[in-house]
Structure formats: structure tokens, C-alpha cells
Design a protein around this motif. Structure first.
Motif, mmCIF file in Angstrom:
data_model
loop_
_atom_site.group_PDB
_atom_site.id
_atom_site.type_symbol
_atom_site.label_atom_id
_atom_site.label_comp_id
_atom_site.label_asym_id
_atom_site.label_seq_id
_atom_site.Cartn_x
_atom_site.Cartn_y
_atom_site.Cartn_z
ATOM 1 N N ARG A 33 1.022 -1.095 -0.199
ATOM 2 C CA ARG A 33 -0.023 0.208 0.457
ATOM 3 C C ARG A 33 0.680 1.075 0.337
ATOM 4 O O ARG A 33 0.307 2.252 -0.600
ATOM 5 N N SER A 34 2.244 1.447 0.467
ATOM 6 C CA SER A 34 2.789 2.162 0.848
ATOM 7 C C SER A 34 4.068 2.583 -0.388
ATOM 8 O O SER A 34 5.435 1.735 -0.832
ATOM 9 N N THR A 35 2.892 3.801 -1.413
ATOM 10 C CA THR A 35 3.656 3.986 -3.124
ATOM 11 C C THR A 35 4.958 4.531 -1.980
ATOM 12 O O THR A 35 6.344 4.153 -3.022
ATOM 13 N N ILE A 149 -7.332 -16.179 14.981
ATOM 14 C CA ILE A 149 -6.957 -17.022 14.132
ATOM 15 C C ILE A 149 -6.019 -16.798 13.242
ATOM 16 O O ILE A 149 -6.212 -17.666 11.755
ATOM 17 N N TYR A 150 -5.060 -15.542 13.523
ATOM 18 C CA TYR A 150 -4.052 -15.773 12.399
ATOM 19 C C TYR A 150 -3.272 -17.352 12.160
ATOM 20 O O TYR A 150 -2.738 -17.737 10.930
ATOM 21 N N SER A 151 -3.061 -17.948 13.246
ATOM 22 C CA SER A 151 -2.305 -19.283 13.250
ATOM 23 C C SER A 151 -3.714 -20.241 12.301
ATOM 24 O O SER A 151 -2.748 -20.644 11.209
ATOM 25 N N ARG A 184 12.558 -10.077 13.334
ATOM 26 C CA ARG A 184 12.229 -8.674 13.564
ATOM 27 C C ARG A 184 11.555 -7.881 12.755
ATOM 28 O O ARG A 184 12.120 -7.700 11.866
ATOM 29 N N THR A 185 10.146 -7.503 12.511
ATOM 30 C CA THR A 185 9.792 -7.130 11.826
ATOM 31 C C THR A 185 8.690 -5.880 12.697
ATOM 32 O O THR A 185 8.661 -6.357 13.409
ATOM 33 N N ALA A 186 7.936 -4.552 11.672
ATOM 34 C CA ALA A 186 7.168 -3.943 12.388
ATOM 35 C C ALA A 186 5.641 -4.630 12.521
ATOM 36 O O ALA A 186 5.428 -4.428 13.035
HETATM 37 N N1 LIG Z 1 7.121 -11.441 11.758
HETATM 38 C C1 LIG Z 1 7.704 -12.097 11.963
HETATM 39 O O1 LIG Z 1 7.427 -12.475 13.459
HETATM 40 C C2 LIG Z 1 6.310 -13.571 11.335
HETATM 41 C C3 LIG Z 1 5.676 -14.828 11.410
HETATM 42 C C4 LIG Z 1 5.760 -15.338 11.278
HETATM 43 C C5 LIG Z 1 5.586 -15.101 9.920
HETATM 44 N N2 LIG Z 1 5.236 -14.651 8.918
HETATM 45 C C6 LIG Z 1 4.850 -13.281 8.367
HETATM 46 O O2 LIG Z 1 5.136 -12.973 6.940
HETATM 47 C C7 LIG Z 1 4.971 -12.074 6.473
HETATM 48 C C8 LIG Z 1 5.636 -10.551 6.267
HETATM 49 O O3 LIG Z 1 5.585 -9.622 7.304
HETATM 50 P P1 LIG Z 1 6.789 -9.031 8.054
HETATM 51 O O4 LIG Z 1 6.686 -9.768 9.402
HETATM 52 O O5 LIG Z 1 8.045 -8.396 6.988
HETATM 53 O O6 LIG Z 1 5.814 -7.593 8.340
HETATM 54 P P2 LIG Z 1 5.669 -6.127 7.419
HETATM 55 O O7 LIG Z 1 7.212 -5.888 7.859
HETATM 56 O O8 LIG Z 1 4.640 -5.437 9.164
HETATM 57 O O9 LIG Z 1 5.839 -6.309 6.793
HETATM 58 C C9 LIG Z 1 4.457 -5.684 5.588
HETATM 59 C C10 LIG Z 1 3.899 -6.585 4.840
HETATM 60 O O10 LIG Z 1 2.551 -6.488 4.154
HETATM 61 C C11 LIG Z 1 2.157 -5.784 3.740
HETATM 62 N N3 LIG Z 1 0.734 -5.011 4.353
HETATM 63 C C12 LIG Z 1 0.225 -5.648 4.737
HETATM 64 N N4 LIG Z 1 -0.793 -5.459 4.463
HETATM 65 C C13 LIG Z 1 -0.913 -5.013 3.448
HETATM 66 C C14 LIG Z 1 -2.391 -5.073 2.441
HETATM 67 N N5 LIG Z 1 -3.594 -4.811 2.961
HETATM 68 N N6 LIG Z 1 -2.373 -4.504 1.193
HETATM 69 C C15 LIG Z 1 -1.028 -5.409 0.724
HETATM 70 N N7 LIG Z 1 0.496 -4.905 1.042
HETATM 71 C C16 LIG Z 1 -0.708 -4.712 2.611
HETATM 72 C C17 LIG Z 1 3.274 -4.120 4.251
HETATM 73 O O11 LIG Z 1 3.173 -3.184 3.162
HETATM 74 P P3 LIG Z 1 1.945 -2.351 3.177
HETATM 75 O O12 LIG Z 1 2.047 -1.549 5.066
HETATM 76 O O13 LIG Z 1 3.090 -0.851 2.405
HETATM 77 O O14 LIG Z 1 0.374 -2.154 3.171
HETATM 78 C C18 LIG Z 1 4.347 -4.713 4.525
HETATM 79 O O15 LIG Z 1 4.778 -4.564 2.946
HETATM 80 C C19 LIG Z 1 2.916 -12.421 6.781
HETATM 81 O O16 LIG Z 1 2.734 -12.608 5.563
HETATM 82 C C20 LIG Z 1 4.165 -12.511 7.967
HETATM 83 O O17 LIG Z 1 2.525 -13.229 8.744
HETATM 84 C C21 LIG Z 1 6.395 -12.667 10.421
#
Ligand SMILES: NC(=O)c1ccc[n+]([C@@H]2O[C@H](COP(=O)([O-])OP(=O)(O)OC[C@H]3O[C@@H](n4cnc5c(N)ncnc54)[C@H](OP(=O)(O)O)[C@@H]3O)[C@@H](O)[C@H]2O)c1
Length: 259
Positions: A33-35, A149-151, A184-186
């Protein structure tokens, strides 16, 4: 040259995939979403790696915007690799979640990756090659460890990937499910869990580098933090032993009613 489309490329795991794939020479289509963030990343990647980078702004929970990403997978320069990474979690429990929130999460974590894979797979079958990487989670295997329901959405990603691999693997398409643990992500800022309270949090580039080792080995399921691969192999062996016992026209002895 190969082209990869990455969802959720503006931050976290998706942005790390973008950097690593650009370094491997992939042209990219970056979706989120974040252009502004996508444009900044695209500029960096073009100048650092001399690759072509398209930016496609889309909220994947909006059916029309999801449709536009699906259209890009069907037309334009062929997409050889789809990274279904965008995802989120909801704070709170199932009991406290609002129906709109549940629907939103299913749309983002389940519907979007399914429809994008569907859009990608036809062209891949025609070309006889391609790859689809779906980002799940270890909590898809241990749903008791995370509220709501995330899991369950991540369990879907695992079984979806395994079923899809069985169907399209013989047609030359590689499907990988990647199951991170805490990284470690947002995402944690929005989940209601303070990441500082967690132990054993993986750095995002380490997670993606490990996932790419599994990718290069053509693993069906890659679990970067799992030190003892024998545990997963035993789990899979037990799962594959079940079908022989499902072949039963009568209920198992323990379910028969004694009259
Ligand atoms: N971090 C963890 O501990 C962890 C563990 C297991 C699995 N995961 C999985 O890893 C994947 C990536 O997550 P991350 O940890 O990298 O989180 P993140 O840093 O928050 O990144 C999430 C990404 O998804 C995009 N996004 C979120 N909502 C969206 C929407 N409605 N439409 C389009 N894009 C969207 C965000 O971009 P915008 O906000 O710009 O749209 C961002 O680029 C996810 O599927 C998450 O479930 C993460």
C-alpha cells in the motif's frame, strides 16, 4: 532474465526478499500500500543492481486492487516467481475480534495469496516453469501458541502450498511454503505483542537468506529456525502414514455403537 512479483515488499520480510532477489538479477514487481516506501526501495534496487523494478500500489484487502495485481500476473512481462508475503495479524483474541476484522485478515492472509497464485499459475503451466513462495508461519503447526485466527490462516498457507505442489509440481512449477518463527519486523508493533518480551527473535535478512537456501534446494517446506530437521521429517512421515488407515468403509472399532 527472470521477473519476481513480491507482495508486502515495502517492509520487513518482503523488502528483504526484494533486495536479495535483485542481487540475484531478478527484475521485480513490488506490491504494497505504501507507494513512497516502494518507490524509494525501487530506486535503490535499480541503481544498486541494474534491474527493472515496477511499483504496483495495492491494498490486497480491496477486491478491485487485488484484481489489478492478479491482472499484472496474467499479462505484461511474464512473472516467473510469485512471493506471496503480505500478511498481518490482529491484536486480541478470537472472542474479542470483530467480524469485520476477521474478514479483513482472511482476505489478506488467505484470499489474496490464493487468488494471486491462481492468476500466476496458468502462465507458469503454459511456460512449463515458475515458482510460488508462500510465507506461512510456524504457528500454523502449533496454533495453541498464538491467539485468534492468525495461526489458522497460516495453517491454510501450509496445506494450500502442499496441495498446490502436488498438483503443479509435475508441470514444472516449484511451490515453497516458508514457515518463519518470531522475526524482527514491524508486524509485532501491530499485533499487541511487545517483541522485546520475546526470546529467540530472528533478524529479517537471516530469515530470508535461510529461506533462499531452502528455495535453492527446492524444499517444499522451509522452516528456517528448526535446528533438528529430523523432527519435521518424522512429522511428515507420520502424516503420510495416515492415508492407508483412512481407507476404511466402516467406522473404526472405537466409534462403533454397541447395541
Ligand atoms: N515477523 C514475524 O515474526 C513473522 C513470523 C511468521 C510469519 N510472518 C509473516 O511474514 C509476512 C511478512 O510480514 P512481516 O513480518 O515482514 O511484516 P511487516 O514488516 O509488517 O510487513 C508486512 C508487509 O505487508 C504489507 N501489507 C500489509 N497489509 C497489506 C495490505 N492490506 N495490502 C497490501 N500489502 C499489505 C505491508 O506493506 P504496506 O503497509 O505498505 O501495505 C508490508 O510490506 C506475513 O505474511 C507474516 O504473517 C512474520
Amino acid at each position: 532474465m527472470s521477473t519476481a512479483l513480491i507482495t508486502g515488499a515495502s517492509a520487513g520480510i518482503g523488502a528483504s526478499y526484494a533486495r536479495r532477489l535483485a542481487a540475484r538479477g531478478y527484475d521485480l514487481v513490488l506490491v504494497a500500500r505504501s507507494t513512497d516506501k516502494l518507490e524509494t526501495l525501487a530506486g535503490d534496487l535499480r541503481s544498486s543492481f541494474s534491474v527493472e523494478v515496477e511499483v504496483l500500489t495495492a491494498d490486497l484487502t480491496d477486491p478491485a486492487q487485488l484484481g489489478a495485481v492478479a491482472d499484472r500476473l496474467r499479462s505484461g512481462a511474464a512473472i516467473d516467481l510469485l512471493i506471496n508475503n503480505a500478511g498481518d495479524s490482529l491484536p486480541g483474541t478470537f472472542a474479542t475480534a470483530k467480524p469485520d476484522g476477521l474478514q479483513w485478515l482472511i482476505q489478506l492472509n488467505v484470499t489474496a495469496p490464493t487468488l494471486l497464485a491462481s492468476a500466476a499459475v496458468a502462465g507458469m503451466i503454459e511456460r512449463g516453469n515458475g515458482g510460488i513462495v508462500n510465507i506461512g508461519s510456524v504457528v500454523g503447526l502449533v496454533p495453541e501458541y498464538f491467539n485468534g485466527i492468525y495461526s489458522a490462516t497460516k495453517s491454510y498457507i501450509l496445506t494450500f502450498s502442499q496441495g498446490l505442489a502436488a498438483e503443479v509440481g509435475p508441470k514444472g512449477i516449484y511451490v515453497q511454503a516458508v514457515l518463519p518463527a518470531a522475526t524482527r519486523t514491524a508486524i509485532w508493533d501491530r499485533s499487541g505483542v511487545d517483541v522485546a518480551t520475546l526470546q529467540n527473535v530472528m533478524e529479517v535478512d537471516d530469515l530470508v537468506d535461510a529461506a533462499l537456501v531452502g528455495f535453492d534446494r527446492r524444499e517444499g517446506v522451509t522452516i528456517p529456525p528448526l535446528a533438528d530437521a529430523a523432527l519435521w521429517n518424522a512429522f511428515e512421515a507420520a502424516r503420510h502414514a495416515l492415508p492407508a488407515s483412512f481407507a476404511n468403509a466402516v467406522p473404526a472399532e472405537r466409534y462403533r455403537i454397541n447395541v
